[in-house]
Design an enzyme around this catalytic site. Structure first.
Site, mmCIF file in Angstrom:
data_model
loop_
_atom_site.group_PDB
_atom_site.id
_atom_site.type_symbol
_atom_site.label_atom_id
_atom_site.label_comp_id
_atom_site.label_asym_id
_atom_site.label_seq_id
_atom_site.Cartn_x
_atom_site.Cartn_y
_atom_site.Cartn_z
ATOM 1 N N GLU A 363 0.816 -1.215 0.000
ATOM 2 C CA GLU A 363 0.000 0.000 0.000
ATOM 3 C C GLU A 363 0.853 1.269 0.000
ATOM 4 O OE1 GLU A 363 -2.812 -0.447 -0.862
ATOM 5 O OE2 GLU A 363 -3.128 -2.527 -0.291
ATOM 6 N N HIS A 448 -5.487 -6.439 -10.940
ATOM 7 C CA HIS A 448 -4.839 -7.360 -10.007
ATOM 8 C C HIS A 448 -4.418 -8.643 -10.710
ATOM 9 C CE1 HIS A 448 -7.258 -4.762 -7.309
ATOM 10 N NE2 HIS A 448 -6.195 -4.859 -6.536
#
Length: 718
Positions: A363, A448
């Site tokens: 992140e 993803h």
């Protein structure tokens, strides 16, 4: 309290309590001494970086003029990287009549004497074709279109936290005025997931749509990092989870605030003792311990490896929120609040918080990407965005050297997942959804899953092919082309990727241009004829992108199989051209602008990719070429291709043209007078070039008014 006093107080508390000790800043050397420190960049103080940015801002008007930008365009300095020899790379964002230009970013490369040596563009050249900045479509109608068109969330609605902004959309071939709207609805990230929808401000057509918050994958992860050292601060007679040594990063308890506003109910963690959490979810502090530790290790990784001080390289930490929303199987970085959020998981993963070590690295790395290349979170650039976070999240795991979570190339292996991981870099396709090899589908699948291509490349570049055990887990680097070779090591591979990301990638970078960027980065770091650059090229070929460079010698890799067995070669029997259908992006072609595209603003003849030439509506020229084409020696060789012409011109006069040149000689000319409703096959006789090696060029020319678009696809020589 000053840093020295805070350290002394916290160390005293840690020694007394023996649970959460304060760690001093680390200085961990790279495993490979041959890897240039900082990927070739100088360490910069906060004041030094600001001075460099101030100078870049002063230079911006002159740079814009030198680059040929229009009078309505302005450059805004975003970042500066300085080489060890004094050369620098200045990253600019762009505005047009005060509106942000999405896809308008660029990097100006300056030699050590200050002269501009080259420029890396997200959108080549000046902004042309935008008639004005007054929209035909109202903001309300654009919001309604966004709600109807949202595909990442269900029952989309516009809340008071959603926005609508006029921008110039320059991701496509021809820039257009557009609205960037956000909507809220039910999605993989929870009941309040958010999506961005780009709407053409004239026609109302949807240009693009993507998730607002890059996710770790929407299926959750949880980890217990065990007994670890933490950086904390003393506040009065108590302590807070404020990390003064890492940009004063603060970890907050979000108290189940919505993910669209994690600070809504947030409170800082504070207590009278300096011992945090109990290693289980029964204490709200346990997730905060994981997050604080993971973010500190990520900061140290970037600082000690690349001389980067925090997400924006300005020494400032981003706030982090744990316990966000309810039953949230998500963790994300949000650049709009410069913050990170971690959910608590759900019943699907045993309600384990999403605070894994590689998740924190993942992140925070989204923030680094936002501060540098700012890769668009859709299409191939979105896959590269996710791959970048997986790559550096993995490197953080190796760097931390935590006994409870040893380094490996599995993503989310500490999650409570049925198959034992979220993604695998050595074998992305093992999860049943991710792509291990490049194909024309890469721009259409979830980011993803398309990230698997970049993940697979990185693993192969770092570790090579073959089976091995890493971090106690089995790995098997299986290439897409049957090749066999050794890697350059993870530290060198990471240095190449970081330099490519920060120096050569832009918001619109595709996998093909990422290959070019990493090859240039490897040449910068290790030399154009280095073994490292050679292995980088082999790793790309092993994921079906391009072909390997000639071996410079000194290789320790196993012999490669015959090129005829590689899917990266000519896929069309009888076609002397490489990648004539453009399905491998720009591979094999040289383009003066971003002609080769899979943009949905136009349609291909076949597959997903095609060449879009001209269409500016103003004076312009561009070329698309391929060299060293072996024309067959027998029969009647010919060039064939499919052409679609649409124009605003009228009448038989040729105002805008597309010429076919072979070895500099024009063999055919098409113009606005050849406008057609669909694709038409064209044939050019090459009998005069039997047995020769030739250079082919498509050359477009447009006059000062009214546009003509030439679409080219499925080109063949045979």
């Amino acid at each position: 309290m000053n840093r020295k006093t805070a350290l002394a107080a916290a160390v005293a508390a840690a020694l007394t309590l023996g649970t959460a000790a304060l760690a001093t800043s680390q200085n961990v050397a790279l495993a490979s001494a041959a890897t240039p420190s900082g990927a070739g960049f100088q360490a910069m103080s906060t004041m030094g970086r600001q001075a460099a940015l101030d100078q870049a801002a002063k230079d911006a008007p002159a740079v814009a003029k030198q680059l040929g930008l229009g009078p309505d365009e302005r450059l805004v300095a975003k970042d500066v990287l300085v080489e060890n020899d004094g050369a620098r790379h200045v990253r600019y964002d762009r505005t047009y009549r005060g509106l942000p230009v999405v896809g308008g970013d660029l990097v100006v490369h300056r030699a050590r004497n200050g002269a501009i040596s080259s420029t890396t563009w997200a959108h080549d050249g000046a902004i042309k074709g935008v008639a004005g900045v007054t929209p035909k479509l109202s903001a309300q109608d654009a919001s309604k279109t966004a709600e109807r068109s949202a595909k990442h969330v269900k029952q989309a609605r516009t809340t008071n936290l959603d926005t609508s902004q006029l921008v110039v959309w320059a991701v496509g071939k021809v820039p257009v005025l557009a609205y960037r709207n956000t909507v809220t609805g039910a999605g993989d990230a929870g009941a309040n997931s958010r999506e961005a929808v780009l709407v053409d401000a004239a026609s109302g057509a949807v240009l693009d749509q993507y998730e607002v918050n890059p996710e770790i994958g929407g299926t959750g992860n949880g980890v217990n990092v065990g007994q670890v050292a933490l950086e904390t601060s003393q506040s009065g007679s108590g302590y807070t989870l404020t990390d003064a040594l890492h940009g004063s990063t603060v970890v907050y308890d979000s108290y189940n605030s919505p993910q669209s506003n994690p600070a809504q109910n947030a409170r800082a963690f504070s207590k009278s003792t300096n011992s945090w959490g109990n290693g289980s979810t029964s204490s709200r502090e346990s997730a905060a311990v994981d997050a604080s530790y993971g973010l500190a290790k990520t900061w140290d990784f970037y600082k000690n490896t690349f001389n980067r001080s925090g997400i924006r390289n300005d020494g400032r930490g981003a706030p982090a929120y744990v316990h966000v929303d309810n039953q949230l199987l998500n963790a994300f970085y949000d650049d709009s609040c410069f913050c990170m959020s971690f959910g608590d998981g759900s019943s699907q993963n045993g309600n384990i918080p999403l605070t894994a070590l590689d998740v924190s690295g993942h992140e925070m790395s989204h923030g680094v990407t936002a501060a540098t290349a700012n890769l668009n979170y859709s299409g191939e650039s979105g896959g590269l965005n996710e791959a970048t976070s997986d790559i550096f999240g993995t490197m953080v795991e190796f760097y931390a050297n935590n006994a409870g979570d040893p380094g490996d190339y599995y993503i989310g292996e500490k999650l409570n997942m049925g198959n034992g991981y979220l993604r695998r870099m050595d074998n992305p396709a093992a999860d049943g959804s991710s792509l291990s090899c490049y194909s024309s589908r890469a721009g259409q699948v979830d980011v993803h899953y398309s990230s698997g291509i970049g993940n697979h490349f990185f693993y192969l570049a770092a570790e090579g092919t073959g089976a091995k055990t890493i971090g106690g887990l089995p790995h098997n680097g299986t290439p897409c082309n049957g090749d066999s070779f050794g890697g350059i090591g993870k530290d060198k591979a990471a240095a190449v990727w970081y330099r490519a990301l920060t120096t050569y990638m832009t918001s619109t970078t595709t996998y093909s241009s990422a290959r070019t960027a990493t090859l240039q980065a490897a040449a910068d770091l290790y030399g154009a004829n280095s073994q490292e650059r050679y292995i980088v090229s082999k790793a790309w070929a092993a994921v079906s992108l391009g072909t390997a460079l000639p071996d410079p010698g000194g290789s320790t890799s196993s012999p490669s199989p015959s090129p005829s067995g590689s899917p990266t070669g000519n896929p069309n029997p009888g076609n002397a051209l490489t990648n004539g259908d453009f399905e491998q992006g720009a591979t094999g072609w040289t383009q003066s602008a971003n002609d080769i595209t899979n943009s949905n603003q136009q349609t291909p003849h076949g597959g997903s990719w095609y060449a879009w030439m001209m269409g500016y509506g103003s004076a312009a020229s561009e070329t698309l070429a391929q060299n060293n084409i072996a024309v067959p020696a027998a029969g009647s060789p010919k060039l064939t291709f499919w052409l679609k012409v649409t124009t605003q011109e009228s009448g038989p006069t040729a105002y805008d043209t597309l010429k076919v040149n072979v070895n500099g000689t024009t063999l055919a000319t098409y113009s606005n007078a050849n406008a057609s409703a669909g694709y038409v096959q064209k044939t050019v006789d090459l009998s005069a070039y039997r047995g020769q090696t030739v250079n082919l060029q498509f050359a477009g020319q447009e006059d000062a008014s009214l546009s003509t678009v030439f679409l080219v696809d499925d080109v063949s020589v045979g």
